[in-house]
Scaffold this active site. Sequence first.
Site, PDB file in Angstrom:
ATOM      1  N   CYS A   1     -13.347   4.155   3.420  1.00 18.59           N
ATOM      2  CA  CYS A   1     -13.613   5.536   3.825  1.00 18.59           C
ATOM      3  C   CYS A   1     -13.608   5.701   5.336  1.00 18.59           C
ATOM      4  O   CYS A   1     -13.630   6.814   5.844  1.00 18.59           O
ATOM      5  CB  CYS A   1     -14.959   5.994   3.269  1.00 18.59           C
ATOM      6  SG  CYS A   1     -15.002   6.028   1.465  1.00 18.59           S
TER       7      CYS A   1
ATOM      8  N   GLY B   1     -17.830   8.138  -6.735  1.00 18.07           N
ATOM      9  CA  GLY B   1     -19.077   7.777  -6.086  1.00 18.07           C
ATOM     10  C   GLY B   1     -19.522   8.743  -5.000  1.00 18.07           C
ATOM     11  O   GLY B   1     -20.713   9.025  -4.860  1.00 18.07           O
TER      12      GLY B   1
END
Length: 393
Positions: free
Chosen positions: A336, A82
């Site tokens: 993340c 992604g």
Amino acid sequence: MGEETSSPFQRMRSIYFDNAATTQVSPGILAELPRVLQDCCGNPSSIHAEGRKSRKLVEDSRRSVSELLGCRANEVYFTSGGSESDTWALYGTAHAPGNHRRTLITSQIEHKAVLSCSKRLESEGYNVIYLPVDPNGVVSADSLKRVITEDVFLVSIMSVNNETGVIQDIDALSEIAHLKGALFHTDAVQGIYDVEYKLANSQIDMLSLSAHKLHGLKGCGVLTVRSGIDISKLIYGGAQEQGKRAGTENLPGIYSLGIACRDIMTNRDAINSRKRKLSGLLEELITSRIEDLTVNSASARRAGGISNISFRGVDGEALMLNLDLKGVCASTGSACLSGSVDPSHVLMAMGIEKEIAAGSVRFSFSEYNTEEEVYTAADIICETVKKLRNMNK
């Protein structure tokens, strides 16, 4: 799918409620991987028999992705995940041949892949507008109308927020973008289960997804690019992916994504119903036993399976670590951002007080979770919150 399927987390006696970060590989993919690894050893770009066998697997998976998303197979480009797909969409559009526009519009609650790339484009002299959100984390069409001009080359708004599960009105936002001649990209990494995309009949020009959010392997993703749109390359080298993205294809990852897409097409309603039931049950059990908490974005249209809860008077990181010690895996936000001590940028953009945002934990579910796990986890969560609050008195 369902309670009868044994999860590796169940075998390790962990309750895994962090599926928005990554999902376990599905049993069907695990069963087929040895065959793929052994039988498809050829490079998909080679013209000999072994290469052709691997190429067929790649193209079969590409068709499965296109069928799920409602687009042409030649509009599907495989990437490493992604983050690469998001970066390629933004950077590739900004630097596309013939692009003379200098403004990008995104939102304050995007994934860090979009936000970091936006900052990079700003350093190159591009203008970036970050749309605000309302207290539920919704990007309004009116906010886009107020700022969009004919200098905008791209509007990038995620379909489903990875921290709150809020579903955005992508149809309305993409229509506004097109009225000014801008392209529209959506990060759909968290949205594939809850939003049924029909790209051929929509105004979405580019879409990102990732295999490991769908019970596939890590290291494989997709960027769809509508036919006729020319974006610049991000990776140079060979002629793979129709000459747009160089590098030998990640065959196991691509294969896993193809299976994942077919599973979703077959079981989407059942999967969504199960995840929505589990997240709703957890919220009900916790809110009935713990005071001074907030289920974030509770009144917004949300994806099934993501519950973001703020516990007043508790540090979210401390709560997450204590839950981990008791066998419950959750998250304080995007994976993340692991290691960050700052409150979630998503919750802060929603106007939530910093102290409350710092006490937030995200619980996210898959079809492999069970009601028994929810009841057990609810007990552990409530006990741990009370313990931490007592320690802070």
